[in-house]
Scaffold this motif. Sequence first.
Motif, short mmCIF file in Angstrom:
data_model
loop_
_atom_site.label_atom_id
_atom_site.label_comp_id
_atom_site.label_asym_id
_atom_site.label_seq_id
_atom_site.Cartn_x
_atom_site.Cartn_y
_atom_site.Cartn_z
N SER A 147 76.20 54.07 42.02
CA SER A 147 74.88 53.45 42.06
C SER A 147 74.00 54.16 43.08
O SER A 147 74.46 54.58 44.14
CB SER A 147 75.00 51.97 42.42
OG SER A 147 75.67 51.79 43.65
N GLU A 195 82.17 52.39 39.63
CA GLU A 195 80.72 52.27 39.56
C GLU A 195 80.07 53.25 40.52
O GLU A 195 80.52 53.40 41.66
CB GLU A 195 80.28 50.84 39.88
CG GLU A 195 80.81 49.81 38.88
CD GLU A 195 80.30 48.41 39.16
OE1 GLU A 195 79.47 48.25 40.09
OE2 GLU A 195 80.73 47.48 38.46
N HIS A 217 72.55 53.39 37.69
CA HIS A 217 73.88 52.77 37.59
C HIS A 217 74.71 53.52 36.54
O HIS A 217 74.31 53.60 35.38
CB HIS A 217 73.75 51.30 37.20
CG HIS A 217 75.05 50.56 37.15
ND1 HIS A 217 75.81 50.33 38.27
CD2 HIS A 217 75.73 50.01 36.09
CE1 HIS A 217 76.91 49.65 37.92
NE2 HIS A 217 76.88 49.45 36.62
N MET A 268 78.59 53.33 35.17
CA MET A 268 79.82 52.55 35.20
C MET A 268 80.80 53.12 34.19
O MET A 268 80.44 53.43 33.05
CB MET A 268 79.53 51.08 34.89
CG MET A 268 80.73 50.15 35.07
SD MET A 268 81.90 50.14 33.67
CE MET A 268 80.88 49.46 32.36
#
Length: 308
Positions: free
Chosen positions: A160, A158, A172, A174
């Motif tokens: 962020s 991930e 974000h 992912m």
Amino acid sequence: MPMTPRRYTTWSGSLAVIALMAGLCLSLPARAADNAQALRDKYQTVAPQLADNVFHRPLVLESTEAPERLKSDIYSVLDYPFAAVKSALGDPEHGASNWCDVLILHLNIKYCHATQGTDGSVLNVNLGRKVEDSLSSSYRLEFGYHPVVSNADYFRVELSAASGPLSTRDYHIMLEAIPAPGAGNHTFLHLTYAYGYGAAGRLAMRTYLATVGSGKVGFTKTAESSSGGDPEYVGGVRGLLERNTMRYYLAIDAYLKSLSAPADKRLQQRLNTWFSATEQYPRQLHEIERQDYLQMKHHEIERQQTAQ
């Protein structure tokens, strides 16, 4: 000796901490197993679309638009072994630097440099226009790099960032993957790209879509053409989101493909691979000519070798 209230409080508090830590240790593998199974289930759901779609590759794109948040997901089967994908993009030690080599392929990424922060690796990323420009004219985001899970048959990473330009926030990215079920030495990948926005971001996007971005579309069909021409595609902010998610996905694919080339040939190969892939979807992704792209990116990649 009887336990005093103070000793009892300390003892019970310690037990609570131990119980909490034990719960965390048990829940992390459980969540990883659940996520891996959910991805295997998703593969079965989208298998027909992977086999037959408008992308001419095993790929499914989904997007959603909420009042203050945009989210897009790509599911795809990659022609690379799972272990190689995990090593390149999910490695706790070198994954952050590799992600910079991925992200810089995108037209709007003008700079990316990985550093070590107090809470792990940080990607210092500059967003800018689709032309060669100075860093002072771009916007800096700090992406935290979090290799959440990495095991024999599942990994999840991930990235962020809390804030971005013009009141955009909660960026974000992912990436999770499993060995592709029943597909030999391939990888089933899920990429998410999402961010939130406020009033200033909404106004900026509307201005862009009414001027430079007018007429630009995404990949989701909204209607078939009634006259036998091209179908109608989603526009607006969803179209913008889908184009950028696709560019990130193609950057991941181009980076992985370059790893089989000699080290001194990889950069040029991934640049050409990324550009050629975007040109397969000119209605959505064509912006500049190949030579202009190559020249711009060589300069930007040279710039990103040092912290700025």
